[in-house]
Write a protein that holds these residues in place. Sequence first.
Motif, mmCIF file in Angstrom:
data_model
loop_
_atom_site.group_PDB
_atom_site.id
_atom_site.type_symbol
_atom_site.label_atom_id
_atom_site.label_comp_id
_atom_site.label_asym_id
_atom_site.label_seq_id
_atom_site.Cartn_x
_atom_site.Cartn_y
_atom_site.Cartn_z
ATOM 1 N N VAL A 58 0.889 -1.669 0.414
ATOM 2 C CA VAL A 58 -0.431 -0.082 -0.081
ATOM 3 C C VAL A 58 1.040 1.484 0.061
ATOM 4 O O VAL A 58 0.591 2.538 -1.128
ATOM 5 C CB VAL A 58 -1.138 -0.130 1.127
ATOM 6 N N ASP A 59 2.177 1.449 0.596
ATOM 7 C CA ASP A 59 2.434 2.093 0.892
ATOM 8 C C ASP A 59 3.227 2.451 -0.412
ATOM 9 O O ASP A 59 3.703 3.404 -0.745
ATOM 10 C CB ASP A 59 4.333 2.475 1.419
ATOM 11 N N LEU A 60 4.606 1.862 -1.145
ATOM 12 C CA LEU A 60 4.533 1.604 -2.510
ATOM 13 C C LEU A 60 3.545 2.477 -3.644
ATOM 14 O O LEU A 60 4.017 3.038 -4.291
ATOM 15 C CB LEU A 60 5.422 0.581 -2.833
ATOM 16 N N LEU A 61 2.288 1.857 -2.929
ATOM 17 C CA LEU A 61 1.706 2.354 -4.666
ATOM 18 C C LEU A 61 1.067 3.647 -4.074
ATOM 19 O O LEU A 61 0.969 4.465 -4.987
ATOM 20 C CB LEU A 61 -0.422 1.724 -4.000
ATOM 21 N N LYS A 62 0.444 4.034 -2.759
ATOM 22 C CA LYS A 62 0.949 5.262 -2.599
ATOM 23 C C LYS A 62 1.472 6.710 -3.273
ATOM 24 O O LYS A 62 2.027 7.989 -2.080
ATOM 25 C CB LYS A 62 -0.266 5.493 -1.428
ATOM 26 N N SER A 63 3.092 6.041 -2.747
ATOM 27 C CA SER A 63 4.155 7.192 -2.657
ATOM 28 C C SER A 63 4.368 7.713 -3.776
ATOM 29 O O SER A 63 4.623 7.414 -4.585
ATOM 30 C CB SER A 63 5.654 6.299 -2.644
ATOM 31 N N GLU A 64 4.535 9.154 -3.513
ATOM 32 C CA GLU A 64 4.910 9.754 -4.879
ATOM 33 C C GLU A 64 6.166 10.390 -5.268
ATOM 34 O O GLU A 64 6.659 10.124 -6.551
ATOM 35 C CB GLU A 64 4.328 11.358 -4.205
ATOM 36 N N LEU A 65 7.329 9.885 -4.024
ATOM 37 C CA LEU A 65 8.543 9.886 -4.550
ATOM 38 C C LEU A 65 8.594 8.762 -5.713
ATOM 39 O O LEU A 65 9.545 8.561 -6.990
ATOM 40 C CB LEU A 65 9.416 9.950 -3.451
ATOM 41 N N LEU A 66 8.082 7.715 -5.548
ATOM 42 C CA LEU A 66 7.748 6.689 -6.117
ATOM 43 C C LEU A 66 7.473 6.548 -7.402
ATOM 44 O O LEU A 66 7.835 6.729 -9.317
ATOM 45 C CB LEU A 66 7.465 4.919 -5.456
ATOM 46 N N ALA A 67 6.145 6.957 -7.819
ATOM 47 C CA ALA A 67 5.545 7.679 -8.865
ATOM 48 C C ALA A 67 6.600 8.149 -10.051
ATOM 49 O O ALA A 67 6.199 8.201 -10.475
ATOM 50 C CB ALA A 67 4.358 8.092 -8.032
ATOM 51 N N GLN A 68 6.875 9.571 -9.149
ATOM 52 C CA GLN A 68 7.784 10.489 -9.920
ATOM 53 C C GLN A 68 8.931 9.898 -10.440
ATOM 54 O O GLN A 68 8.955 10.005 -12.160
ATOM 55 C CB GLN A 68 7.949 11.920 -8.786
ATOM 56 N N HIS A 69 8.936 8.839 -9.973
ATOM 57 C CA HIS A 69 10.401 8.564 -10.381
ATOM 58 C C HIS A 69 10.102 6.943 -10.867
ATOM 59 O O HIS A 69 11.279 6.367 -12.044
ATOM 60 C CB HIS A 69 11.836 8.079 -10.013
ATOM 61 N N PHE A 70 9.556 6.372 -10.922
ATOM 62 C CA PHE A 70 9.534 5.088 -11.391
ATOM 63 C C PHE A 70 7.809 4.688 -11.534
ATOM 64 O O PHE A 70 7.652 3.790 -10.379
ATOM 65 C CB PHE A 70 10.479 3.923 -10.870
ATOM 66 N N PRO A 71 7.429 4.972 -12.585
ATOM 67 C CA PRO A 71 5.750 5.167 -12.106
ATOM 68 C C PRO A 71 5.556 3.188 -12.038
ATOM 69 O O PRO A 71 4.041 3.508 -11.784
ATOM 70 C CB PRO A 71 5.341 5.899 -13.389
ATOM 71 N N VAL A 72 5.942 2.548 -12.774
ATOM 72 C CA VAL A 72 6.432 1.023 -13.465
ATOM 73 C C VAL A 72 5.848 0.328 -11.514
ATOM 74 O O VAL A 72 4.880 -0.280 -11.852
ATOM 75 C CB VAL A 72 7.593 0.144 -13.335
ATOM 76 N N PHE A 73 6.023 0.997 -10.786
ATOM 77 C CA PHE A 73 5.553 0.668 -9.476
ATOM 78 C C PHE A 73 4.582 0.882 -8.905
ATOM 79 O O PHE A 73 3.339 -0.465 -8.444
ATOM 80 C CB PHE A 73 6.408 1.032 -8.062
ATOM 81 N N ARG A 74 3.858 2.020 -9.643
ATOM 82 C CA ARG A 74 2.510 2.551 -9.177
ATOM 83 C C ARG A 74 1.475 1.181 -10.056
ATOM 84 O O ARG A 74 0.685 1.101 -9.543
ATOM 85 C CB ARG A 74 1.892 3.369 -8.729
#
Lengths: 292, 160
Positions: A81-97
């Motif tokens: 759930v935290d990987l899904l909601k992370s803006e930092l991750l979405a910004q650099h690696f949207p593949v996670f979302r």
Amino acid sequence: MQTPASFDYERATSVEGAIASLARLGPEARVIAGGHSLLPMMKLRLAQPEHLIDINDLEAELSYIRDEGGEIAIGALTRHVDLLKSELLAQHFPVFRDAEEVIADPVVRNRGTIGGSLCQADPAEDLSAVCTAVKAKAVIRGTDGQRVVPMDEFHVAPYMTAVNDGELLTEIRLPLFPGAGSAHEKVERRAGDWAIAAASAAVWVDRSTIHDVGIGLSAVGLTTVHLKRAEELLRGKPPSEELFQQAGQVASEDCSPMADGRGPVDYKRHLAGVLTKRALSRATARALKQEA
Amino acid sequence: MEVSININGQQVSRDVEPRMLLVHFIRETPGLTGTHWGCDTSNCGACVVLMDGKPVKSCTTLAVMCEGHEIRTVESLEVDGRLDPIQQGFHEMHALQCGFCTPGMLMTTRALLDENPNPTEEEIRTAISGGICRCTGYKNIVAAVKWAAEHESAGVRQEV
């Protein structure tokens, strides 16, 4: 009634303590975090550990997603759930979302962790393909210190990883390079199911050419499939749909799916090709900031 | 081993084997059989309870892992003879027939409304995607959650 076989249980109060217990107890000890892979395996007696070491109290040490300048570091206990909601991750690696939206269901995602998913090493597991595509490295800690292992060396065999007895996966590191775009494409029979096939792609575009690329496939081999030949084909060339089509063709050839209830071999090969092409297209559109 | 879990605000203690699942602890020890034990494989969602406010599948959680955490079950929804708006919504919109999936659906959607008081239809459908209903279908469940969202903002709690 499905109940696991008997085991001893202890709660770790520090990473150091967890590793000390793992080292002391040897091959019969397993770490439990979310438990959503391990407990079903234990109920079916596919896993029968004599000791469980619960690391859920170690969130302060092991649950984080942070920019460490040059790389993103993700703690092994970080939940889906935290990987899904992370803006930092979405910004650099949207593949996670992309991937997290289709991993299990929201209730399971409240408990399951990235470390648990990677250590389960199910060939159909999505995050292993994601981590392969983005060239992640796994930090494995033991009593003698830590080592950093690339994903190709992390996956040893189905359900087997480079994490040895007495060791704990503590962190995933994702290197940051300019011009990145990434995407995950999955086909499943119904919401929350394992993939029939899935493809993760990351591209790094520099002056209209593909400077570097990573592609990982789920559910079409004994372990996560790293498409090195398709990556070679793409590197140094300007991105185009024709090129991605060729890469998809290579993906169909280089995977090794097995026929099962989710489909026959030729269908899975076809999917691997189509999903690879789609993931590359979307990853590139994101790198070029042209995503519709 | 001795385990002590806060269930619906009450501290419940019992000597259990570490392999005991949370769903069985809840049903056997305080005798709260509202939490249903369904597929046992974390697929159906009938056993969903809240752990520190977040929905989790109690068939895939060990009781010993819950010491120090707050568990909330379906029995906590009704307070002093008044139904939670989510329960009332299920009643008003006919969101159950056999009722087997209902406790899980209620707790999952209670957590949804706590986090997001005005969810869209898509957000509701995503939230309940970890639950399986085999008789009513999902249309009325979605309608019930919408009903609850609309009436909750008005502060409605009807007497049973």
